[in-house]
Scaffold this active site. Sequence first.
Site, PDB file in Angstrom:
ATOM      1  N   LYS A   1       0.835  -1.203   0.000  1.00 48.35           N
ATOM      2  CA  LYS A   1       0.000   0.000   0.000  1.00 48.35           C
ATOM      3  C   LYS A   1       0.869   1.252   0.000  1.00 48.35           C
ATOM      4  CE  LYS A   1      -3.485   2.527   2.637  1.00 48.35           C
ATOM      5  NZ  LYS A   1      -4.526   2.478   3.686  1.00 48.35           N
TER       6      LYS A   1
ATOM      7  N   HIS B   1      -9.180 -29.639 -35.973  1.00 49.74           N
ATOM      8  CA  HIS B   1     -10.112 -28.602 -35.528  1.00 49.74           C
ATOM      9  C   HIS B   1     -10.983 -29.091 -34.369  1.00 49.74           C
ATOM     10  CE1 HIS B   1      -8.652 -26.300 -38.827  1.00 49.74           C
ATOM     11  NE2 HIS B   1      -9.238 -27.005 -39.748  1.00 49.74           N
TER      12      HIS B   1
END
Length: 518
Positions: free
Chosen positions: A137, A280
Site C-alpha cells: 500500500k 479442428h
Amino acid sequence: MSPIALLSVSDKTGLIPLAKALVNELGFTIISSGGTAKLIESENLPVTRVADYTGFPEILEGRVKTLNPKIHGGILARRDKQSHLDDLDKQNINPIDLVVVNLYPFEKTISKENVSWEEAIENIDIGGPTMIRAAAKNHQDVLVVTDPSQYSNLIDAYKSKKITTELRRNYSQKAFEHTAIYDQTISKWIANKNTKKKAYWLQSLPLKQELRYGENPHQKASWYGEPGKGWSGANQLQGKELSTNNLLDLEAALSTLREFGYENTISSPSYQKAVVVIKHTNPCGVAIGESPYLALKRALDGDRVSAFGGIIAINCPVDEAAAKELENIFIECVIAPYFDNNAKEILSKKKNLRLLELKAESIQKADKNHIRSILGGLLVQDLDEPNVDQTEWENVTKLIPTEEEINDLSFAWKIVKHIRSNAIAVASNLQSLGIGAGQMNRVGSAKLALEAAGNKAKGAVLASDGFFPFDDTVKMAADYGISSIIQPGGSIRDTDSINACNELGIKMVLTGKRHFLH
C-alpha cells in the site's frame, strides 16, 4: 540514519547473499525474527530481533511477532506527510524502507497426505500478509519484495540508484498477487473441506507464456497454467512454439485418448494401444492396435485426407516403426507419454514438428473441472470423464449385438463423446471409419459419417451422441449396411427408430446417457 530493512521469509533461498549485500554494500540495518534472524546471525551479520526492536516479546507460540505499531507504523508512514513523521517521532518509531517477506508454506502443507485440519490452520500466516499488504500500500516510500527471484534486480536497482516509481509499482503489484494467491489457496482448501456450495469461483494460475496470437493473428492470447499440472507439465522435445489452436487441439486429442487409458512408463501398457488424430478439435481418426505402429496406421487410415495438418495423440511409447509412419505426413503436433531414442532421431528431421511428452502424473494432478468463458462470466462443469458402464445399456431390438459388435459399440461410444454435437461415429474392428460433427441436424452428421465410411460401413456400427428424433438416420444407416447402433434414447419417437431397426435387421442399444459436446 541508515535505511532499515525488515526480513522475514519462509523460503530462505538467496537470503544470505541478500543480507550481506544490504549490510555490507548498501548500509542497511536489518530487523528480523525467528528462523530468518537465526540464519542471518549464523553468518555473523548484524541483525536486530523484532522483539528487541519493539520491546514486546513473541507470544502465543509465535502467532504474534510482527503485529506491533513499531513495525506497522514504520511501514505505513507516508514520508511526504509531516503529521505522519511527527507521529513516528512522538512514538519513537523508525521508518522502515524495505520489507522482504514470503509466507508460511500453506500449499506445501496441504499437499501432504492426510494433513490434519489443525496442522493446516497453524500454517496460515497472519503477520506476513499484513506486512506485505502494508508495504505494498505504501509502495511510494517502502519497497516490498516477496520472491527470491527479485533479489538480484533489487540489489542492482539500489546500486545504480534506479529505484523508480515504475519499479515500486511493479513490486507492489507482485506483492498483492502474492497475498491474493495465498488467500485464495486457503479459501479453496477450506471450501473443499466443507460441503457448502462455493459462492465464488476462486482460481489463481501463473502465466506460463505469451502466445504469438490467439485463434487468429489479430487476437492476443496468453497461456496460464499450474506448473507440473496438465499441459504445463508437458515436455516439448522439439518444434515450433505451441499456438492457441495447437493447445485447443491437443486438449481435444487427450480428452479422447484418455477413454482408452494412458501409459506412464517405458514398458508396454497392459491395455490396448490407441491413437487419436484430431483436426479442428474433432477426432477424424481413432484406432486400437497391437503395437504403436499398427494403432497409428489404422487411425490415419480412418481419414488420411482430414489428418493432414492435424494433431496426433498416442497413449503408449512411440517407437521406431511408429516414427517412420509419421515421417512422411504433415502434422502439427504429436503427443505421447514417451518417445524412444530411435523415434526422436527419425522425427528430429521434421524441425517444425512439435513433439510433446506428457506423463500420466501431470494429467492426474490437473483439476477435474471444465471451464469455459462467456461474456462477463465463467461456466464451470465436471469433466465428462471416461466412464463406460455397459451394465446400464439396454438391448431394445429383436436382434442382440454379438460380443464383437459390443466391443465396437463401446469403442464408437467412447469416440462420439468427443465429437462436436450433433455427432455421429461409424466404426468397425476398433477403428473409426467415418465422423460426422457439428451439423445442425443429426441426419446431416450421419450422412457425413456414412459417406466417409463408404463401402466399409457394411457390417460396421454407428454411435450417436444424442437420441434420434426420427427414424431417418436408422434408414440411412441401413442403406449403408450398418449392423448395430448405439444411442442414448429418450426421444418420444424412440419406438419409431426401434421398429425401423427391427424391420431392417439392425441391432440397437440404448445407453440412457447422452454426451453433447458444444
